[in-house]
Scaffold this active site. Sequence first.
Site, PDB file in Angstrom:
ATOM      1  N   ASP A  28     153.119  24.221   7.313  1.00  0.00           N
ATOM      2  CA  ASP A  28     153.403  25.126   8.450  1.00  0.00           C
ATOM      3  C   ASP A  28     152.233  25.829   8.835  1.00  0.00           C
ATOM      4  OD1 ASP A  28     154.774  26.940  10.111  1.00  0.00           O
ATOM      5  OD2 ASP A  28     155.801  28.229   8.337  1.00  0.00           O
TER       6      ASP A  28
ATOM      7  N   ASN B 192     152.034  27.751  12.056  1.00  0.00           N
ATOM      8  CA  ASN B 192     152.506  28.860  12.710  1.00  0.00           C
ATOM      9  C   ASN B 192     153.453  30.132  12.206  1.00  0.00           C
ATOM     10  OD1 ASN B 192     154.837  27.425  12.900  1.00  0.00           O
ATOM     11  ND2 ASN B 192     154.986  27.357  15.172  1.00  0.00           N
TER      12      ASN B 192
ATOM     13  N   ASP C 168     156.692  30.020  10.875  1.00  0.00           N
ATOM     14  CA  ASP C 168     158.156  30.059  11.243  1.00  0.00           C
ATOM     15  C   ASP C 168     158.892  29.255  10.062  1.00  0.00           C
ATOM     16  OD1 ASP C 168     157.628  27.403  11.505  1.00  0.00           O
ATOM     17  OD2 ASP C 168     158.296  27.169  13.610  1.00  0.00           O
TER      18      ASP C 168
ATOM     19  N   ASP D 178     154.534  21.417  11.007  1.00  0.00           N
ATOM     20  CA  ASP D 178     154.331  21.149  12.463  1.00  0.00           C
ATOM     21  C   ASP D 178     152.999  20.360  12.275  1.00  0.00           C
ATOM     22  OD1 ASP D 178     152.197  23.149  12.123  1.00  0.00           O
ATOM     23  OD2 ASP D 178     153.850  24.625  12.466  1.00  0.00           O
TER      24      ASP D 178
ATOM     25  N   ASP E 239     162.972   2.815  12.975  1.00  0.00           N
ATOM     26  CA  ASP E 239     164.156   3.091  12.351  1.00  0.00           C
ATOM     27  C   ASP E 239     165.351   2.402  12.102  1.00  0.00           C
ATOM     28  OD1 ASP E 239     165.205   5.904  10.768  1.00  0.00           O
ATOM     29  OD2 ASP E 239     166.737   5.290  12.491  1.00  0.00           O
TER      30      ASP E 239
ATOM     31  N   GLU F 274     162.415  -0.839   9.350  1.00  0.00           N
ATOM     32  CA  GLU F 274     163.367  -0.333   8.323  1.00  0.00           C
ATOM     33  C   GLU F 274     164.567  -1.147   8.163  1.00  0.00           C
ATOM     34  OE1 GLU F 274     165.670   3.753   6.734  1.00  0.00           O
ATOM     35  OE2 GLU F 274     165.834   3.054   8.733  1.00  0.00           O
TER      36      GLU F 274
HETATM   37  C1  BGC Z   1     166.402   7.272   8.680  1.00  0.00           C
HETATM   38  C2  BGC Z   1     167.186   8.405   8.420  1.00  0.00           C
HETATM   39  C3  BGC Z   1     168.291   8.615   9.364  1.00  0.00           C
HETATM   40  C4  BGC Z   1     169.086   7.357   9.822  1.00  0.00           C
HETATM   41  C5  BGC Z   1     169.598   7.556  11.399  1.00  0.00           C
HETATM   42  C6  BGC Z   1     167.399   6.244   8.711  1.00  0.00           C
HETATM   43  O1  BGC Z   1     167.275   5.093   8.216  1.00  0.00           O
HETATM   44  O2  BGC Z   1     165.202   7.163   7.702  1.00  0.00           O
HETATM   45  O3  BGC Z   1     166.632   9.451   7.900  1.00  0.00           O
HETATM   46  O4  BGC Z   1     169.317   9.578   9.167  1.00  0.00           O
HETATM   47  O5  BGC Z   1     167.850   6.207   9.993  1.00  0.00           O
HETATM   48  O6  BGC Z   1     168.382   7.423  12.309  1.00  0.00           O
END
Ligand code: BGC
Length: 542
Positions: free
Chosen positions: A35, A37, A39, A43, A214, A277
Amino acid sequence: MTALTLEHPAVQTAADTEWWRGAVIYQVYPRSFADSNGDGIGDLNGITDRLGHIASLGVDAVWISPFFTSPMKDFGYDVADYCDVDPIFGTLADFDRLIDKAHRLGLRIITDLVFAHTSDQHAWFDDSRQSRTGPHADWYVWADAKPDGSPPSNWQSVFGGPAWTWDARRGQYYMHNFLPSQPQLNLHNPDVQDALLDAARFWLDRGVDGFRFDAINFAMHDPKLTDNPPLPPGGKRTRPFDFQDKINNQSQPGIVDFVARIRALTDSYGGRFSVAEVGGDHAEREMQAFTAGDTHLNSAYGFLYLYAPSLAPDLVREGAEVWHGRGGQGWPSWTFSNHDAPRAISRWAQGRDPKAYAEMAMLLLMCLRGNVFIYYGEELGLPQAEVPFERLTDPEAITNWPQTLGRDGARTPMPWQADRPQAGFSSIEPWLPVDPRHAALAVDRQEGDPTSMLHSTRRLVAFRKSQPALMWGDMAMLDAGPGLLSFERTQGNERLICVFNLGHAAADWTLPDGWRVIEAVNLNAPPEGQLPPMAGLVMATA
Ligand code: BGC
């Protein structure tokens, strides 16, 4: 125990355009890394400040989880603008500085692209929900109610509850595989595909070296909205989602063609990396399809190790046998921990010394065929953090508590300085608490201890990178006797044998004649008769 004294030959690298093959990639969860800044939330400038630490590990690349504009309902996996940085994390100029410094340090940068859904705050969805005829009307998955008003199909969402939410403006249901605030994009629409490829182009033009896609196997649905069939009884069921064979809300053949479009784009930039993924019941089949030949993604990242409650030889065997590398098969990626799964050491050590276990796991990771990912804090041997119910932030954890995946406990702040408030992560109480066990494992404390996990991680990463057989070679399982995991890695004339005692007790094993140990953990001398628990070694011909 100390390791044997060993010397590694000089580092060798793959052809520049294939830098990713066999690479070690470090995952940063940006809310929790550093972090800058004050908060309480990490970041981009915090990451930039700490790139020296990442480079010191000897890794090739950094994957940064989403930092794009988002209402943060799913902590950035709900994107409201693919082409901007959320103010919590900084600005586009901060990202430019980050990538520039990373490249000067010899680190490549991989960003996350979330293409299956957006946030409900995205301008496309805002427009789409206004009417059935507007320019974005068909960019999401909309459907009428059944005659009795119930949702159009029986599909269920990953985080619990139906995959459909009613929208009064359109008088229709919209689909979402995750939260209701993450509406599903309609990738059957070529305009949607084009817009997503434009987003990828935006980051390629800014110099990113690759993408992690993703939940890409969720990117298309069956347009006929056919119900999913039930699974046969059995298995752990914490959500309605677990009762179904999810063949119609996801896993559609058209995803493979979209993936080919992504590859054509990344290839047009040269030397860029793409990894899918892929989780779920049909993951192996989909991972193979998404990476087949030279026209799909470079690699796929599966869940084999991520939720495994224990580490047994058969698990490694499964990975090696499914990803044998023959017949034009793609290239795997492996990780033991990430932001969605409980940290591996807490799943696997089971009462054994966590540091010794972490060292064995790190050596094993470095010996696997494929790309390997280190999750931030894994280089320190961090266990899963304890997060009390009242501090939970993850919607999935809160909805399903106490039967949860426990994602918050894998996302707590990186401990930098043992004796500073918040372990040096930030100057105020951070968004998730620092586990006191993590503070004791902080980077500064481990830097000062040559026997620490941090120093072992650096040595083991360097070891992988010094051995072409580990980076690029074939992998075949061997039988080393009860309780032992053994496999060989071969590349040309080079042959290495890896042996691990994954059990709780010493196992019978003697170093064969004509072989020498070239790397080891939890071993003081070449084993004669017995291999101690958590010992791991790599041997080459003498
Ligand atoms: C990501 C998760 C996310 C999901 C929805 C995944 O497989 O790694 O963190 O919640 O996709 O986007």
